[in-house]
Design a protein around this motif. Structure first.
Motif, PDB file in Angstrom:
ATOM      1  N   GLY A 243      10.834  -3.940  -5.423  1.00 39.27           N
ATOM      2  CA  GLY A 243      10.458  -2.573  -5.069  1.00 39.27           C
ATOM      3  C   GLY A 243      11.143  -2.114  -3.787  1.00 39.27           C
ATOM      4  O   GLY A 243      11.510  -0.952  -3.642  1.00 39.27           O
ATOM      5  N   ASP A 244      11.326  -3.027  -2.837  1.00 40.44           N
ATOM      6  CA  ASP A 244      11.991  -2.663  -1.586  1.00 40.44           C
ATOM      7  C   ASP A 244      13.474  -2.417  -1.821  1.00 40.44           C
ATOM      8  O   ASP A 244      14.071  -1.536  -1.224  1.00 40.44           O
ATOM      9  CB  ASP A 244      11.830  -3.776  -0.543  1.00 40.44           C
ATOM     10  N   VAL A 245      14.065  -3.227  -2.679  1.00 35.61           N
ATOM     11  CA  VAL A 245      15.491  -3.113  -2.942  1.00 35.61           C
ATOM     12  C   VAL A 245      15.824  -1.777  -3.603  1.00 35.61           C
ATOM     13  O   VAL A 245      16.775  -1.096  -3.237  1.00 35.61           O
ATOM     14  CB  VAL A 245      15.976  -4.285  -3.836  1.00 35.61           C
ATOM     15  N   THR A 246      14.982  -1.383  -4.556  1.00 32.76           N
ATOM     16  CA  THR A 246      15.243  -0.140  -5.277  1.00 32.76           C
ATOM     17  C   THR A 246      14.588   1.064  -4.594  1.00 32.76           C
ATOM     18  O   THR A 246      14.503   2.136  -5.156  1.00 32.76           O
ATOM     19  CB  THR A 246      14.763  -0.239  -6.734  1.00 32.76           C
ATOM     20  N   LYS A 247      14.113   0.830  -3.381  1.00 37.09           N
ATOM     21  CA  LYS A 247      13.564   1.891  -2.522  1.00 37.09           C
ATOM     22  C   LYS A 247      12.404   2.660  -3.123  1.00 37.09           C
ATOM     23  O   LYS A 247      11.647   2.127  -3.914  1.00 37.09           O
ATOM     24  CB  LYS A 247      14.685   2.831  -2.091  1.00 37.09           C
ATOM     25  N   ALA A 248      12.298   3.910  -2.720  1.00 39.73           N
ATOM     26  CA  ALA A 248      11.048   4.647  -2.911  1.00 39.73           C
ATOM     27  C   ALA A 248      10.687   4.927  -4.369  1.00 39.73           C
ATOM     28  O   ALA A 248       9.528   5.081  -4.696  1.00 39.73           O
ATOM     29  CB  ALA A 248      11.129   5.955  -2.159  1.00 39.73           C
ATOM     30  N   HIS A 249      11.683   4.961  -5.237  1.00 44.07           N
ATOM     31  CA  HIS A 249      11.424   5.481  -6.581  1.00 44.07           C
ATOM     32  C   HIS A 249      10.334   4.724  -7.318  1.00 44.07           C
ATOM     33  O   HIS A 249       9.425   5.299  -7.875  1.00 44.07           O
ATOM     34  CB  HIS A 249      12.723   5.466  -7.392  1.00 44.07           C
ATOM     35  N   LEU A 250      10.424   3.403  -7.262  1.00 33.52           N
ATOM     36  CA  LEU A 250       9.451   2.593  -7.974  1.00 33.52           C
ATOM     37  C   LEU A 250       8.044   2.807  -7.463  1.00 33.52           C
ATOM     38  O   LEU A 250       7.089   2.793  -8.232  1.00 33.52           O
ATOM     39  CB  LEU A 250       9.818   1.111  -7.837  1.00 33.52           C
ATOM     40  N   ALA A 251       7.927   3.023  -6.149  1.00 28.58           N
ATOM     41  CA  ALA A 251       6.598   3.169  -5.566  1.00 28.58           C
ATOM     42  C   ALA A 251       5.874   4.346  -6.190  1.00 28.58           C
ATOM     43  O   ALA A 251       4.659   4.387  -6.246  1.00 28.58           O
ATOM     44  CB  ALA A 251       6.707   3.364  -4.061  1.00 28.58           C
ATOM     45  N   GLN A 252       6.636   5.298  -6.679  1.00 24.42           N
ATOM     46  CA  GLN A 252       6.030   6.487  -7.261  1.00 24.42           C
ATOM     47  C   GLN A 252       5.817   6.341  -8.762  1.00 24.42           C
ATOM     48  O   GLN A 252       4.994   7.027  -9.340  1.00 24.42           O
ATOM     49  CB  GLN A 252       6.923   7.711  -6.984  1.00 24.42           C
ATOM     50  N   LEU A 253       6.553   5.460  -9.386  1.00 24.52           N
ATOM     51  CA  LEU A 253       6.446   5.310 -10.839  1.00 24.52           C
ATOM     52  C   LEU A 253       5.398   4.255 -11.180  1.00 24.52           C
ATOM     53  O   LEU A 253       5.624   3.378 -11.997  1.00 24.52           O
ATOM     54  CB  LEU A 253       7.810   4.898 -11.418  1.00 24.52           C
ATOM     55  N   GLY A 254       4.261   4.349 -10.507  1.00 26.85           N
ATOM     56  CA  GLY A 254       3.237   3.337 -10.716  1.00 26.85           C
ATOM     57  C   GLY A 254       3.719   1.996 -10.230  1.00 26.85           C
ATOM     58  O   GLY A 254       3.255   0.951 -10.644  1.00 26.85           O
ATOM     59  N   GLY A 255       4.701   2.038  -9.349  1.00 27.18           N
ATOM     60  CA  GLY A 255       5.397   0.815  -8.959  1.00 27.18           C
ATOM     61  C   GLY A 255       4.802   0.095  -7.772  1.00 27.18           C
ATOM     62  O   GLY A 255       5.344  -0.903  -7.325  1.00 27.18           O
ATOM     63  N   THR A 256       3.675   0.598  -7.220  1.00 23.44           N
ATOM     64  CA  THR A 256       3.068  -0.161  -6.130  1.00 23.44           C
ATOM     65  C   THR A 256       2.793  -1.577  -6.593  1.00 23.44           C
ATOM     66  O   THR A 256       2.832  -2.503  -5.822  1.00 23.44           O
ATOM     67  CB  THR A 256       1.760   0.499  -5.632  1.00 23.44           C
ATOM     68  N   GLY A 257       2.512  -1.733  -7.887  1.00 19.11           N
ATOM     69  CA  GLY A 257       2.286  -3.052  -8.443  1.00 19.11           C
ATOM     70  C   GLY A 257       3.453  -3.995  -8.212  1.00 19.11           C
ATOM     71  O   GLY A 257       3.267  -5.199  -8.108  1.00 19.11           O
ATOM     72  N   VAL A 258       4.640  -3.420  -8.100  1.00 19.63           N
ATOM     73  CA  VAL A 258       5.837  -4.235  -7.855  1.00 19.63           C
ATOM     74  C   VAL A 258       5.731  -4.928  -6.497  1.00 19.63           C
ATOM     75  O   VAL A 258       6.040  -6.103  -6.350  1.00 19.63           O
ATOM     76  CB  VAL A 258       7.104  -3.363  -7.898  1.00 19.63           C
ATOM     77  N   PHE A 259       5.269  -4.184  -5.498  1.00 20.41           N
ATOM     78  CA  PHE A 259       5.116  -4.755  -4.159  1.00 20.41           C
ATOM     79  C   PHE A 259       4.062  -5.851  -4.166  1.00 20.41           C
ATOM     80  O   PHE A 259       4.247  -6.908  -3.573  1.00 20.41           O
ATOM     81  CB  PHE A 259       4.682  -3.673  -3.160  1.00 20.41           C
ATOM     82  N   VAL A 260       2.946  -5.559  -4.812  1.00 17.33           N
ATOM     83  CA  VAL A 260       1.841  -6.511  -4.821  1.00 17.33           C
ATOM     84  C   VAL A 260       2.239  -7.778  -5.563  1.00 17.33           C
ATOM     85  O   VAL A 260       2.002  -8.886  -5.098  1.00 17.33           O
ATOM     86  CB  VAL A 260       0.580  -5.877  -5.461  1.00 17.33           C
ATOM     87  N   SER A 261       2.889  -7.617  -6.719  1.00 17.29           N
ATOM     88  CA  SER A 261       3.139  -8.806  -7.537  1.00 17.29           C
ATOM     89  C   SER A 261       4.197  -9.723  -6.939  1.00 17.29           C
ATOM     90  O   SER A 261       4.138 -10.930  -7.140  1.00 17.29           O
ATOM     91  CB  SER A 261       3.479  -8.424  -8.971  1.00 17.29           C
ATOM     92  N   ALA A 262       5.122  -9.193  -6.148  1.00 14.92           N
ATOM     93  CA  ALA A 262       6.109 -10.075  -5.505  1.00 14.92           C
ATOM     94  C   ALA A 262       5.420 -11.015  -4.519  1.00 14.92           C
ATOM     95  O   ALA A 262       5.739 -12.208  -4.446  1.00 14.92           O
ATOM     96  CB  ALA A 262       7.172  -9.250  -4.789  1.00 14.92           C
ATOM     97  N   LEU A 263       4.466 -10.469  -3.767  1.00 13.00           N
ATOM     98  CA  LEU A 263       3.732 -11.313  -2.820  1.00 13.00           C
ATOM     99  C   LEU A 263       2.834 -12.302  -3.567  1.00 13.00           C
ATOM    100  O   LEU A 263       2.711 -13.462  -3.181  1.00 13.00           O
ATOM    101  CB  LEU A 263       2.903 -10.446  -1.875  1.00 13.00           C
ATOM    102  N   ARG A 264       2.245 -11.829  -4.667  1.00 17.23           N
ATOM    103  CA  ARG A 264       1.387 -12.725  -5.453  1.00 17.23           C
ATOM    104  C   ARG A 264       2.195 -13.870  -6.062  1.00 17.23           C
ATOM    105  O   ARG A 264       1.709 -14.999  -6.148  1.00 17.23           O
ATOM    106  CB  ARG A 264       0.651 -11.929  -6.533  1.00 17.23           C
TER     107      ARG A 264
END
Ligand code: PBG
Length: 306
Positions: A46-67
């Protein structure tokens, strides 16, 4: 306790907000226990592909990388913004601590207070909740969907592209941008997202040792409040983009919960409050959600539910 120095390893995304929040929790832990915490930077997709994912329901991307790093045993715990965590509990993990929440409110960044913005002024926010509730107060303004981190968003005000942006007060304080706040919205005007302003300290459910260590960071009143807010959100079966606001406060005896569901144009609202025992926080949230659904809340959420 698997770092060479014996310190707990805290995995953090590399954004300014994430590292600041992680450092806050690490410092609080060290202050209370005298034990060190080792921060481990985790670069997420999510960080690599910047803001776009965060808006496409992509907050899960941030959470799951840490998980993933928790599961692999590379880190011992992680800190998330609670409002970005899905309400559905993953049995592999546990919220070992919910530290004291200091500011749950939304803030207006710009040079004018909300009431003083000229008709037609452009207000940026990516949140349907904020658009719906602010439209109810000022239908004469133009709400512009924006993306990106706080820095990018505030930049649109400083460049003149927008007249104001709305962001969580807690995040602005944490990253040191609170001097640019023109106004803080009280919950009577703008109910925050469930869990807003609270941090979630997460570790693996099978790490009893880590859970025990992190317990010192937990604030029971914050826990009961956000438990009610999130139980309500889950019971409404609202997606992360749904125009749902909720805020609960636990005074040590009573838990007061207020929630709102607004139609996206801001014209229709179901707003209700309930009080109960802090030990029954989840039930209080579910009960209030059922009452709101009975009054048509699910119809208002429309396409934004699920
Ligand atoms: N959705 C993004 C997000 N997740 C957490 C915060 C701020 C900190 C918080 O609410 O705890 C923000 C930015 C914002 O809404 O302004």
């Amino acid at each position: 306790m698997t770092s060479r120095s014996g310190a707990l390893r805290l995995g953090t995304r590399r954004s300014l907000l994430a590292t600041t929040q992680s450092q806050l929790v690490a410092d609080a832990y060290t202050e209370r226990t005298g034990r060190a915490v080792e921060l481990v930077g985790v670069t997420t997709f999510g960080d690599v592909t910047k803001a776009h994912l965060a808006q496409l329901g992509g907050t899960g991307v941030f959470v799951s990388a840490l998980r993933d790093k928790l599961v692999e045993g590379e880190i011992d715990f992680a800190v998330h913004s609670l409002k970005d965590l899905p309400t559905r509990q993953d049995p592999r993990f546990t919220l070992a601590a919910l530290p004291a929440r200091h500011d749950h409110r939304d803030a207006l960044v710009g040079t004018h207070k909300f009431a003083d913005l000229a008709p037609g002024a452009r207000v940026g926010t990516g949140s349907p909740r904020r658009v719906a509730m602010l439209s109810a107060l000022r239908p004469d303004l133009e709400y512009v969907a924006i993306r990106g981190n706080a820095d990018t968003r505030i930049g649109k005000v400083n460049s003149g592209e927008l007249d104001a942006v709305v962001l969580a007060s807690a995040g602005l304080h944490r990253i040191g941008r609170d001097a640019e706040i023109a106004q803080i919205f009280e919950v009577e005007e703008l109910l925050p997202a469930p869990g807003q302003g609270a941090l979630a300290v997460e570790c693996r459910a099978d790490r009893a040792d880590v859970i025990e260590f992190l317990r010192v960071l937990d604030d029971p009143r914050t826990r009961s409040a956000v438990t009610a807010e999130r139980a309500l959100l889950a019971a409404l079966e609202a997606g992360c983009a749904a125009p749902v606001g909720a805020f609960a406060a636990d005074d040590g005896h009573t838990l007061n919960l207020t929630a709102v569901v607004v139609s996206i144009d801001g014209r229709e609202t179901v707003r209700k409050s309930a009080a109960g025992s802090p030990s029954e926080a989840a039930n209080l949230g579910r009960l209030l959600a059922a009452e709101m659904i009975a009054e048509g809340a699910d119809r208002l959420m429309g396409e934004h539910s699920h």
